[in-house]
Design a protein around this motif. Structure first.
Motif, PDB file in Angstrom:
ATOM      1  N   LEU A   5       1.140  -1.530  -0.078  1.00 27.36           N
ATOM      2  CA  LEU A   5      -0.069  -0.166   0.059  1.00 27.36           C
ATOM      3  C   LEU A   5       0.650   0.878   0.404  1.00 27.36           C
ATOM      4  CD1 LEU A   5      -2.856   1.194   0.170  1.00 27.36           C
ATOM      5  CD2 LEU A   5      -2.409   0.929   2.712  1.00 27.36           C
ATOM      6  N   LYS A   7       0.919   4.734   0.596  1.00 30.17           N
ATOM      7  CA  LYS A   7      -0.342   6.308   0.730  1.00 30.17           C
ATOM      8  C   LYS A   7      -0.719   6.976  -0.236  1.00 30.17           C
ATOM      9  CE  LYS A   7      -1.008   9.372   4.466  1.00 30.17           C
ATOM     10  NZ  LYS A   7      -0.162   9.646   6.397  1.00 30.17           N
ATOM     11  N   GLY A  10      -2.807   5.067  -3.627  1.00 26.65           N
ATOM     12  CA  GLY A  10      -3.801   3.845  -3.920  1.00 26.65           C
ATOM     13  C   GLY A  10      -2.658   3.012  -4.218  1.00 26.65           C
ATOM     14  N   ALA A  43      -7.790   1.357  -6.712  1.00 19.08           N
ATOM     15  CA  ALA A  43      -7.362   1.567  -5.942  1.00 19.08           C
ATOM     16  C   ALA A  43      -7.773   3.705  -6.465  1.00 19.08           C
ATOM     17  CB  ALA A  43      -7.195   1.789  -4.946  1.00 19.08           C
ATOM     18  N   LYS A  47     -10.567   6.635  -5.606  1.00 13.92           N
ATOM     19  CA  LYS A  47     -10.614   7.263  -5.804  1.00 13.92           C
ATOM     20  C   LYS A  47     -10.896   8.047  -6.173  1.00 13.92           C
ATOM     21  CE  LYS A  47      -8.228   7.712  -2.123  1.00 13.92           C
ATOM     22  NZ  LYS A  47      -6.764   7.375  -0.732  1.00 13.92           N
ATOM     23  N   SER A 297     -18.062   5.240  -1.102  1.00 13.15           N
ATOM     24  CA  SER A 297     -16.940   3.639  -0.834  1.00 13.15           C
ATOM     25  C   SER A 297     -17.667   2.553  -2.194  1.00 13.15           C
ATOM     26  CB  SER A 297     -16.979   3.333   0.426  1.00 13.15           C
ATOM     27  OG  SER A 297     -17.731   3.345   1.162  1.00 13.15           O
ATOM     28  N   ALA A 358     -15.101   1.014   3.107  1.00 10.70           N
ATOM     29  CA  ALA A 358     -13.911   1.488   3.674  1.00 10.70           C
ATOM     30  C   ALA A 358     -13.404   2.460   5.100  1.00 10.70           C
ATOM     31  CB  ALA A 358     -13.394   2.636   2.532  1.00 10.70           C
ATOM     32  N   ASN A 465     -10.604   4.315   4.318  1.00  7.76           N
ATOM     33  CA  ASN A 465      -9.276   3.041   4.659  1.00  7.76           C
ATOM     34  C   ASN A 465      -8.600   2.662   3.157  1.00  7.76           C
ATOM     35  OD1 ASN A 465      -7.794   0.939   5.390  1.00  7.76           O
ATOM     36  ND2 ASN A 465      -7.752   1.216   7.234  1.00  7.76           N
ATOM     37  N   ASP A 466      -7.725   3.027   3.044  1.00 11.45           N
ATOM     38  CA  ASP A 466      -7.349   2.811   1.239  1.00 11.45           C
ATOM     39  C   ASP A 466      -6.856   1.427   1.872  1.00 11.45           C
ATOM     40  OD1 ASP A 466      -6.484   5.023   0.385  1.00 11.45           O
ATOM     41  OD2 ASP A 466      -4.920   5.352   0.514  1.00 11.45           O
ATOM     42  N   LYS A 467      -6.805   0.839   2.593  1.00  9.54           N
ATOM     43  CA  LYS A 467      -6.689  -0.731   2.676  1.00  9.54           C
ATOM     44  C   LYS A 467      -8.018  -1.620   2.921  1.00  9.54           C
ATOM     45  CE  LYS A 467      -4.353  -4.574   4.688  1.00  9.54           C
ATOM     46  NZ  LYS A 467      -3.049  -5.177   6.335  1.00  9.54           N
ATOM     47  N   ALA A 470      -9.049  -0.864  -0.628  1.00  6.74           N
ATOM     48  CA  ALA A 470      -8.537  -2.313  -1.738  1.00  6.74           C
ATOM     49  C   ALA A 470      -8.675  -3.579  -1.735  1.00  6.74           C
ATOM     50  CB  ALA A 470      -6.924  -1.740  -1.860  1.00  6.74           C
TER      51      ALA A 470
END
Length: 518
Positions: A5, A7, A10, A43, A47, A297, A358, A465-467, A470
């Motif tokens: 990941l 930051k 993505g 991602a 986004k 999301s 997310a 939360n990006d993770k 994803a």
């Protein structure tokens, strides 16, 4: 597989290492280029849609709620993206009950012993001694309180019929403010009867038994009254009821009316029209904020997946759905299912729902299609267990922990499972509190809400939360591809005409958003 990941930038959500182990569900001759799909659903692509939704909210008073310009702009953006990708897009209009509280209400005792009661603000950030009922009318009225068929002290069990019958208002003085007690009928009935009797306003207090003493935060269900209506705690109501001739002032500033809104339905141009694989997410936010996690999301994820699948001929027809007015009791999805003919319902072989995927303090939750968690809600219709297992397999391939979550009726799968349609989906938590076990599984902080900005103005692009985004988008893309090409879709070949189950094991006195109705 290594999961990296970066930051801000993505990541690629799925790779061949994720998708190909699940490709066994596909007929070899129809297997599309899964590797290409895996690398194109990213991602950053999701986004970009979230950033656009944030821009729309910023330009429209900080909200994308149904019935507001922010939702209209969101609708136009999503529909435009889908049409550009080549989908057959249908804008499905329907009317819904809109409610907005513009300012904090006022409730005070003028005489005897003047007192100002502590309000619950419109954003619900704190709970005071009274709260404006959802769908209350607006007004600034002063009048004498008049008790209506109260049971004080309260009976051992809930049984008050205060205000439930028109006859309760025999002898009521027009222009007075009705003092009503929670009991055995909906708040809407009480308020409508009070208005019909000429009341200038209505105060409904909690009934008084254990568990029924706190400030009532309820809904009238529909915009059928024009007078101010508030709920109070038992203590406030009991005190007011004990003094004859009490004069109070009641002020509410609301909009309560029927407004139009729309669902967006997008179908692929190919695929068997008798085998529809439907994905859905609600597009509307609450009035209090932009709704980027809830539910930008889910909407952004399926929009990005739709755009990448648009040019791939599939065996089964894919349908992407963006619901309106979910935040007001699943109204968009309920309308959609209610106007389908039995033949049209039978063509929908499964429904996948994605709402809040997310959350910042996330847990990876899969809808419990087989009720193996046995936490209260029943299993989904036959085939829902197979959908759950597909998502489980996806996360297992990643060696990623996951948990089940009940079909509790709080999102748009509800009308589908009521119709007997196999369903599943993903969720990362809302106002619930993360457990210590979940902290071990997913990181984050135990004892804190999964989404501390749930239904608030801070639900912005910073609240993602990006993770989690994803991982879940990869799971959604995988399921979409598997079911788009599968010869053996979940569930029975012939679906029962009726289904003896309910969408949610919830108290009858609440709506799906948890607001008291009676």
């Amino acid at each position: 597989m290594r999961f990296t990941l970066r930051k801000g930038a993505g990541i690629a959500i799925a790779t061949a290492a994720l998708v190909l182990p699940l490709a066994s569900a596909l007929p070899a001759a129809a297997d599309p280029d899964l590797t290409l799909l895996a690398h194109t659903v990213t991602a950053p692509g999701v986004k970009k849609h979230l950033q656009k939704l944030q821009q729309i909210a910023n330009a429209n008073g900080g909200t994308r709620a149904a019935g507001t310009p922010g939702f209209t702009a969101s609708r136009d953006y999503v529909a435009g993206q889908l049409k550009k990708a080549g989908y057959k897009v249908t804008i499905q209009p329907f009317d819904f009950p809109f409610f907005e509280e513009h300012g904090t209400a006022t409730f005070q005792r003028i005489s005897p012993n003047p007192r100002v009661y502590t309000p619950t603000p419109p954003d619900g950030s704190s709970v005071g001694e009274f709260a404006t009922m959802t769908y209350s009318g607006a007004g600034d009225v002063t009048g004498q309180l008049q008790n209506v068929d109260l049971v004080l002290p309260p009976s051992a069990d809930p049984s008050s019929t205060s205000g439930c019958e028109a006859s309760d208002f025999a002898g009521f003085t027009a222009g007075n403010i009705a003092l009503l007690q929670r009991g055995t009928c909906p708040f809407q009935v009480k308020a409508e009867n009070a208005q019909a009797a000429g009341a200038a306003g209505a105060v409904i207090f909690n009934e008084g038994q254990e568990g029924r003493t706190d400030t009532l935060q309820g809904t009238l269900g529909a915009p059928t009254v024009t007078i101010p209506v508030v709920g109070t705690s038992f203590a406030v109501g009991n005190d007011l009821a004990g003094t004859a001739g009490t004069v109070v002032r009641l002020k509410t500033d609301t909009t309560s009316e029927v407004r139009p809104t729309e669902n967006i339905i997008a179908d692929t141009k190919w695929g068997d029209p008798n085998k529809v694989v439907q994905l859905g997410a609600h597009l509307d936010s609450v009035l209090a904020g932009p709704g980027i996690n809830d539910n930008g999301s889910g909407s952004a994820a399926i929009l990005e997946i739709a755009s990448k699948l648009a040019k791939i001929p599939t065996k089964n027809k894919l349908r992407f759905s963006f619901w309106s007015a979910e935040e007001l009791n699943l109204l968009g999805s309920t309308h959609y299912v209610s106007v389908l003919t039995p033949a049209e319902q039978a063509k929908i072989k499964l429904y996948l729902n994605f709402d809040m995927i997310a959350s910042t303090n996330y847990a990876l939750k899969i809808y419990d299609g087989d009720d193996s968690d046995a936490e209260g809600a029943p299993a989904g219709p036959p085939g829902s267990d197979e959908i759950e297992k597909l998502f489980e397999k996806y996360f297992n391939v990643l060696r990623q922990a996951h948990n089940g979550t009940d079909f509790d009726g709080r999102s748009d799968y509800g009308p589908f499972i009521d119709a007997g349609i196999p369903a599943g989906g993903l969720f990362t938590g809302a106002e619930g509190i993360k457990t210590a076990e979940e902290q071990t599984q997913f990181g984050g902080t135990a004892g804190v809400a999964y989404d501390s900005c749930y239904h608030q103005a801070c639900d912005t692009t910073a609240n993602i939360n990006d993770k989690a985004l994803a991982l879940n988008t990869g799971a959604i893309a995988t399921a979409a591809v598997v079911y788009a090409f599968s010869r053996d879709l979940p569930g029975p070949d012939v679906r029962p005409a009726t289904l003896a189950r309910t969408a949610k094991a919830k108290p009858a006195a609440t709506d799906v958003q948890g607001r008291l109705v009676g």
